[in-house]
Write a protein that holds these residues in place. Structure first.
Motif, PDB file in Angstrom:
ATOM      1  N   ASP A  43       8.173   6.862  55.790  1.00 37.53           N
ATOM      2  CA  ASP A  43       8.583   7.293  54.451  1.00 37.53           C
ATOM      3  C   ASP A  43       8.307   6.216  53.406  1.00 37.53           C
ATOM      4  OD1 ASP A  43       9.393   9.731  55.366  1.00 37.53           O
ATOM      5  OD2 ASP A  43      11.535   9.246  55.443  1.00 37.53           O
ATOM      6  N   VAL A  44       8.479   4.953  53.788  1.00 40.72           N
ATOM      7  CA  VAL A  44       8.245   3.851  52.848  1.00 40.72           C
ATOM      8  C   VAL A  44       6.798   3.838  52.374  1.00 40.72           C
ATOM      9  CG1 VAL A  44       8.020   1.331  52.706  1.00 40.72           C
ATOM     10  CG2 VAL A  44      10.130   2.352  53.569  1.00 40.72           C
ATOM     11  N   TRP A  45       5.879   4.090  53.289  1.00 39.20           N
ATOM     12  CA  TRP A  45       4.469   3.989  52.935  1.00 39.20           C
ATOM     13  C   TRP A  45       3.850   5.314  52.515  1.00 39.20           C
ATOM     14  CZ3 TRP A  45       3.767  -0.753  52.008  1.00 39.20           C
ATOM     15  CH2 TRP A  45       4.345  -1.746  52.800  1.00 39.20           C
ATOM     16  N   GLU A  46       4.615   6.411  52.613  1.00 40.24           N
ATOM     17  CA  GLU A  46       4.042   7.718  52.287  1.00 40.24           C
ATOM     18  C   GLU A  46       3.902   7.927  50.784  1.00 40.24           C
ATOM     19  OE1 GLU A  46       4.794  12.493  53.121  1.00 40.24           O
ATOM     20  OE2 GLU A  46       6.160  11.000  53.946  1.00 40.24           O
ATOM     21  N   SER A  47       4.987   7.728  50.036  1.00 47.32           N
ATOM     22  CA  SER A  47       4.943   7.955  48.591  1.00 47.32           C
ATOM     23  C   SER A  47       6.102   7.223  47.935  1.00 47.32           C
ATOM     24  CB  SER A  47       5.043   9.457  48.275  1.00 47.32           C
ATOM     25  OG  SER A  47       6.322   9.954  48.646  1.00 47.32           O
ATOM     26  N   SER A  48       6.023   7.086  46.616  1.00 44.38           N
ATOM     27  CA  SER A  48       7.093   6.397  45.892  1.00 44.38           C
ATOM     28  C   SER A  48       8.395   7.185  45.958  1.00 44.38           C
ATOM     29  CB  SER A  48       6.678   6.179  44.433  1.00 44.38           C
ATOM     30  OG  SER A  48       6.369   7.422  43.808  1.00 44.38           O
ATOM     31  N   GLU A  49       8.297   8.529  46.017  1.00 44.26           N
ATOM     32  CA  GLU A  49       9.502   9.353  46.075  1.00 44.26           C
ATOM     33  C   GLU A  49      10.234   9.160  47.406  1.00 44.26           C
ATOM     34  OE1 GLU A  49       6.519  10.473  45.266  1.00 44.26           O
ATOM     35  OE2 GLU A  49       6.762  10.868  43.113  1.00 44.26           O
ATOM     36  N   SER A  50       9.496   9.225  48.498  1.00 47.15           N
ATOM     37  CA  SER A  50      10.132   9.075  49.808  1.00 47.15           C
ATOM     38  C   SER A  50      10.532   7.628  50.068  1.00 47.15           C
ATOM     39  CB  SER A  50       9.186   9.556  50.914  1.00 47.15           C
ATOM     40  OG  SER A  50       8.001   8.773  50.951  1.00 47.15           O
ATOM     41  N   ARG A  51       9.851   6.686  49.409  1.00 49.76           N
ATOM     42  CA  ARG A  51      10.126   5.267  49.635  1.00 49.76           C
ATOM     43  C   ARG A  51      11.552   4.900  49.256  1.00 49.76           C
ATOM     44  NH1 ARG A  51       6.443   3.074  46.419  1.00 49.76           N
ATOM     45  NH2 ARG A  51       4.891   3.321  48.075  1.00 49.76           N
ATOM     46  N   GLU A  52      12.005   5.355  48.101  1.00 50.93           N
ATOM     47  CA  GLU A  52      13.335   4.968  47.643  1.00 50.93           C
ATOM     48  C   GLU A  52      14.425   5.526  48.551  1.00 50.93           C
ATOM     49  OE1 GLU A  52      13.802   2.653  45.481  1.00 50.93           O
ATOM     50  OE2 GLU A  52      11.618   2.585  45.287  1.00 50.93           O
ATOM     51  N   GLY A  53      14.228   6.753  49.013  1.00 50.61           N
ATOM     52  CA  GLY A  53      15.201   7.328  49.938  1.00 50.61           C
ATOM     53  C   GLY A  53      15.242   6.571  51.252  1.00 50.61           C
ATOM     54  N   ALA A  54      14.066   6.176  51.736  1.00 51.84           N
ATOM     55  CA  ALA A  54      13.994   5.426  52.990  1.00 51.84           C
ATOM     56  C   ALA A  54      14.654   4.059  52.848  1.00 51.84           C
ATOM     57  CB  ALA A  54      12.534   5.267  53.412  1.00 51.84           C
ATOM     58  N   MET A  55      14.401   3.387  51.729  1.00 53.47           N
ATOM     59  CA  MET A  55      15.008   2.077  51.507  1.00 53.47           C
ATOM     60  C   MET A  55      16.524   2.195  51.399  1.00 53.47           C
ATOM     61  SD  MET A  55      12.592  -0.113  51.638  1.00 53.47           S
ATOM     62  CE  MET A  55      13.495  -1.546  51.065  1.00 53.47           C
ATOM     63  N   SER A  56      16.983   3.281  50.792  1.00 47.34           N
ATOM     64  CA  SER A  56      18.424   3.498  50.676  1.00 47.34           C
ATOM     65  C   SER A  56      19.057   3.684  52.055  1.00 47.34           C
ATOM     66  CB  SER A  56      18.689   4.728  49.805  1.00 47.34           C
ATOM     67  OG  SER A  56      20.073   4.985  49.716  1.00 47.34           O
ATOM     68  N   ARG A  57      18.384   4.447  52.936  1.00 46.45           N
ATOM     69  CA  ARG A  57      18.902   4.639  54.295  1.00 46.45           C
ATOM     70  C   ARG A  57      18.931   3.325  55.060  1.00 46.45           C
ATOM     71  NH1 ARG A  57      15.088   8.700  54.511  1.00 46.45           N
ATOM     72  NH2 ARG A  57      14.103   7.885  56.408  1.00 46.45           N
ATOM     73  N   LEU A  58      17.860   2.548  54.927  1.00 47.28           N
ATOM     74  CA  LEU A  58      17.783   1.276  55.641  1.00 47.28           C
ATOM     75  C   LEU A  58      18.840   0.302  55.129  1.00 47.28           C
ATOM     76  CD1 LEU A  58      16.243  -0.277  57.792  1.00 47.28           C
ATOM     77  CD2 LEU A  58      14.603  -0.986  56.046  1.00 47.28           C
ATOM     78  N   ARG A  59      19.037   0.282  53.822  1.00 43.32           N
ATOM     79  CA  ARG A  59      20.055  -0.585  53.224  1.00 43.32           C
ATOM     80  C   ARG A  59      21.448  -0.202  53.731  1.00 43.32           C
ATOM     81  NH1 ARG A  59      19.275   0.928  48.398  1.00 43.32           N
ATOM     82  NH2 ARG A  59      17.473  -0.433  48.078  1.00 43.32           N
ATOM     83  N   TYR A  60      21.679   1.101  53.840  1.00 38.89           N
ATOM     84  CA  TYR A  60      22.992   1.581  54.282  1.00 38.89           C
ATOM     85  C   TYR A  60      23.273   1.185  55.735  1.00 38.89           C
ATOM     86  CZ  TYR A  60      26.683   4.769  55.734  1.00 38.89           C
ATOM     87  OH  TYR A  60      27.840   5.290  56.259  1.00 38.89           O
ATOM     88  N   VAL A  61      22.301   1.400  56.625  1.00 45.92           N
ATOM     89  CA  VAL A  61      22.557   1.082  58.033  1.00 45.92           C
ATOM     90  C   VAL A  61      22.647  -0.429  58.247  1.00 45.92           C
ATOM     91  CG1 VAL A  61      21.492   3.196  58.896  1.00 45.92           C
ATOM     92  CG2 VAL A  61      20.099   1.145  58.661  1.00 45.92           C
ATOM     93  N   CYS A  62      21.949  -1.197  57.420  1.00 41.91           N
ATOM     94  CA  CYS A  62      22.087  -2.654  57.516  1.00 41.91           C
ATOM     95  C   CYS A  62      23.524  -3.065  57.225  1.00 41.91           C
ATOM     96  CB  CYS A  62      21.131  -3.342  56.541  1.00 41.91           C
ATOM     97  SG  CYS A  62      21.494  -5.095  56.267  1.00 41.91           S
ATOM     98  N   ARG A  63      24.098  -2.470  56.204  1.00 41.51           N
ATOM     99  CA  ARG A  63      25.450  -2.861  55.789  1.00 41.51           C
ATOM    100  C   ARG A  63      26.535  -2.293  56.697  1.00 41.51           C
ATOM    101  NH1 ARG A  63      25.297  -5.108  50.729  1.00 41.51           N
ATOM    102  NH2 ARG A  63      23.461  -4.693  49.433  1.00 41.51           N
TER     103      ARG A  63
END
Length: 335
Positions: A43-63
């Motif tokens: 998702d990060v490398w697919e498009s700018s739209e999917s990138r932000e959602g993917a980063m949000s998910r990754l940020r959430y599971v990190c925390r």
């Protein structure tokens, strides 16, 4: 060795089939965690739209539910660093280091992101290790800019074992150190010692530690780049597993622990030797030992079972197709 490793991973992916799960577990090697990471990265490398959602998910599971080794936070940090979000990457690397405080790679990325984001003061106040990392970075930065750091910085780093005689003979700090007064250099050198650390050995150890197959297979020769004569497995350069962790050309290195090869590796050595001589009885005995160790590994846990199955399938292909095993082709029927 490389074709063999590629084959193993291809096989391991082949039998890891289940419905995608987007929730990672604490186990960094669990199927759920690997699938989660794959989906996020796609998702990060697919498009700018999917990138932000993917980063949000990754940020959430990190925390909230990072793996036990901090790898999800580390991945988040790398992606933020790549995007130029150095403050976010600094936060991510700090959280990764909380989970795995002795990881040298995490420490280095924390240090670099702290400098990029202007967080060296925060890093210095964070912990004793943070103070060392921050002062080293500040000293290195001044030296790169042809500015003379405070002699106290060199003394601090020397007292904590960061500086060695080798590091002051060459490298970014060498010329900088020579610009200090003779009295300061003399004082600092009293606390500098010869390095007993081999960075090559540390690299090998880190690579083997991060290689999941090291759980059941001696991966030392592969990571050391050793070739044919020391190999145990396929034709020259395909399988290389005979060396032990902490050795250099078969000689134990100072400060390392000699560890015999994994039982599965030792068992496969017998098959390899039998294939060279054409000794069928020795080949059967070696294969029985290999299969016994494979079954033992399968009982250790889910990941070990998957890795063992991959090795078993790879062994069958070697016996069926590799020219080096032409004298033992009949044994492939037992796998």
């Amino acid at each position: 060795m490389r074709p063999f490793v590629v084959l193993i991973f291809a096989l391991s992916l082949g039998f890891c089939t289940s419905e995608p799960q987007k929730n990672p577990t604490r186990d960094p090697y669990s199927l759920e965690t690997l699938i989660f990471l794959e989906e996020v990265l796609l998702d990060v490398w697919e498009s700018s739209e999917s990138r932000e959602g993917a980063m949000s998910r990754l940020r959430y599971v990190c925390r909230t539910r990072d793996t036990d080794d901090g790898y999800l936070c580390y991945t988040w940090g790398l992606l933020e660093y790549h995007r130029g979000n150095f403050a976010e990457s600094y936060t991510a690397f700090r959280k990764a280091l909380e989970k795995n405080p002795n990881d040298s790679l995490y420490k280095n990325m924390l240090r670099i992101s702290a400098e990029k984001s202007g967080n060296l003061t925060d890093l210095k106040a964070h912990s004793r290790d943070g103070e060392v990392l921050a002062i080293f970075t500040e000293t290195q930065k001044l030296c790169k800019e042809n500015k003379i750091p405070n002699a106290e910085s060199f003394l601090f780093l020397a007292e904590r074992g960061v500086l060695t005689k080798e590091s002051l003979r060459r490298g970014v700090l060498a010329d900088c150190f020579q610009n200090l007064s003779e009295a300061d250099r003399s004082q600092i050198q009293k606390d500098i010692r010869l390095s007993s650390l081999s960075y090559k050995e540390r690299l090998y150890a880190d690579q083997m530690k991060s290689d999941p197959f090291s759980r059941i297979w001696d991966t030392a020769s592969y990571h050391r780049g050793e070739t044919g004569k020391e190999a145990v497995g396929a034709s020259a350069g395909v399988v290389s597993v005979s060396s032990s962790l902490g050795t250099e050309a078969g000689v134990p290195m100072q400060g390392t622990t000699f560890r015999p090869g994994a039982p599965i590796t030792e068992a496969w050595k017998k098959v390899k030797l039998a294939a060279s001589s054409g000794n069928e009885s020795q080949g059967r005995e070696g294969l029985r030992s290999f299969l016994f160790e494979i079954q033992s590994a399968k009982r250790k846990g889910k990941l070990e079972g998957q890795l063992a199955l991959a090795l078993e399938r790879a062994a069958k292909l070697l016996l069926e197709q590799d020219p080096q095993y032409s004298k033992l082709r009949f044994l492939s029927k037992e796998l």
